[in-house]
Write a protein that holds these residues in place. Structure first.
Motif, PDB file in Angstrom:
ATOM      1  N   GLU A 105       4.774   3.600  -4.810  1.00  0.00           N
ATOM      2  CA  GLU A 105       4.778   4.845  -5.409  1.00  0.00           C
ATOM      3  C   GLU A 105       3.872   4.294  -6.691  1.00  0.00           C
ATOM      4  O   GLU A 105       3.818   3.237  -7.131  1.00  0.00           O
ATOM      5  N   ARG A 158       3.030   0.408  -8.185  1.00  0.00           N
ATOM      6  CA  ARG A 158       1.929  -0.134  -7.640  1.00  0.00           C
ATOM      7  C   ARG A 158       1.244  -1.154  -8.576  1.00  0.00           C
ATOM      8  O   ARG A 158       1.201  -1.072  -9.625  1.00  0.00           O
ATOM      9  N   LEU A 161       0.783  -1.247  -0.265  1.00  0.00           N
ATOM     10  CA  LEU A 161      -0.032   0.091   0.024  1.00  0.00           C
ATOM     11  C   LEU A 161       0.902   1.172   0.035  1.00  0.00           C
ATOM     12  O   LEU A 161       0.508   2.300  -0.086  1.00  0.00           O
ATOM     13  N   GLU A 162       2.045   1.138  -0.005  1.00  0.00           N
ATOM     14  CA  GLU A 162       3.067   2.140   0.294  1.00  0.00           C
ATOM     15  C   GLU A 162       3.795   2.386  -1.023  1.00  0.00           C
ATOM     16  O   GLU A 162       4.479   3.387  -1.198  1.00  0.00           O
TER      17      GLU A 162
END
Lengths: 110, 151
Positions: free
Chosen positions: B109, B113, B106-107
């Protein structure tokens, strides 16, 4: 689900997205955005105030388009998300990768 | 709108069985949402139930059976006297435990993603009980919803 062009100013196309963006309808979004991209539009603001529901299929469609326009040096930004849709965006971490604005005026100021 | 005295009445076991095809998704969704509303779930919670249900059903529709040969999808729905809604989704497709899928990053970029992987993550976020088992050559996914999901 319905997506309609609202206006084009300079390089930015503003559209409204309404209804439900789910596994059945999400491709309508992708198809419409890709059609605008072939008309050389690269930057989009989407008014989501009438978007009632989004599932992972909708998120996937938005992510695909966001990546595509970023690759073209354009941008995809969203405005006026309903609370339930905003929650799905936040839980998925999409609020960190897609610019989200409270309303169209704020989005236009960018 | 039923009178309040009927609101918490446990509903009988309900079952809907149809081919695992995307075109049947709205029928499954309507079936569950109508029951959820009768059973004292808020509009917000009903939307979350819809989301979980869509993710679970689409998973079966897309992965359980060969595309050219869709099998059956069976949905059991049971409202409990304590206000919880129990769903069981069964198929006779290939053995697959969706809960073992790795969580998405979820982090990451934007450009890093991955496309996909969010459906199961969202299911876990919005349910109050989620388990899978294989029984009689069937995938059985059990889902529990409480009327108000603890954030």
């Amino acid at each position: 689900m319905e997506i309609k062009e609202l206006k084009r100013t300079n390089d930015l196309l503003t559209a409204t997205l309404s209804g439900r963006m789910d596994a059945i309808t999400a491709t309508e979004f992708t198809n419409q955005l890709e059609s605008w991209i072939t008309e050389n539009q690269k930057s989009f603001t989407i008014d989501c105030s009438q978007l009632d529901y989004i599932s992972s299929a909708g998120l996937r469609a938005i992510l695909m388009v966001a990546k595509k326009v970023r690759g073209l040096d354009g941008k995809l930004q969203l405005a006026a998300l309903q609370e339930s849709v905003q929650t799905v965006f936040e839980i998925s971490g999409f609020d960190k990768i897609i610019p989200i604005f409270a309303n169209l005026d704020d989005a236009a100021a960018q | 709108m039923p009178p309040p005295s009927n609101k918490r009445k446990p509903i009988a076991l309900n079952l809907l069985e149809m081919p695992a095809k995307l075109e049947n998704l709205p029928r499954f969704m309507t079936f569950v949402c109508e029951q959820a509303r009768q059973f004292d779930f808020t509009d917000k919670r009903t939307l979350e139930i819809e989301l979980v249900l869509e993710e679970a059903l689409v998973n079966v529709i897309e992965y359980a059976y060969p595309a050219e040969l869709p099998g059956r999808l069976i949905l059991h729905l049971e409202g409990k006297a304590d206000g919880k809604l129990h769903l069981e989704i069964r198929d006779r497709g290939i053995a697959f435990n969706p809960l073992e899928r790795a969580a998405p990053d979820l982090e990451a970029e934007l450009m890093e993603r991955p496309i996909g992987g969010l459906g199961i993550f969202l299911m876990k976020e919005f349910t109050d009980g989620l388990s899978w088992h294989r029984e009689n050559d069937e995938n059985c996914l059990s889902i529990i919803f409480e009327p108000r999901h603890a954030d």
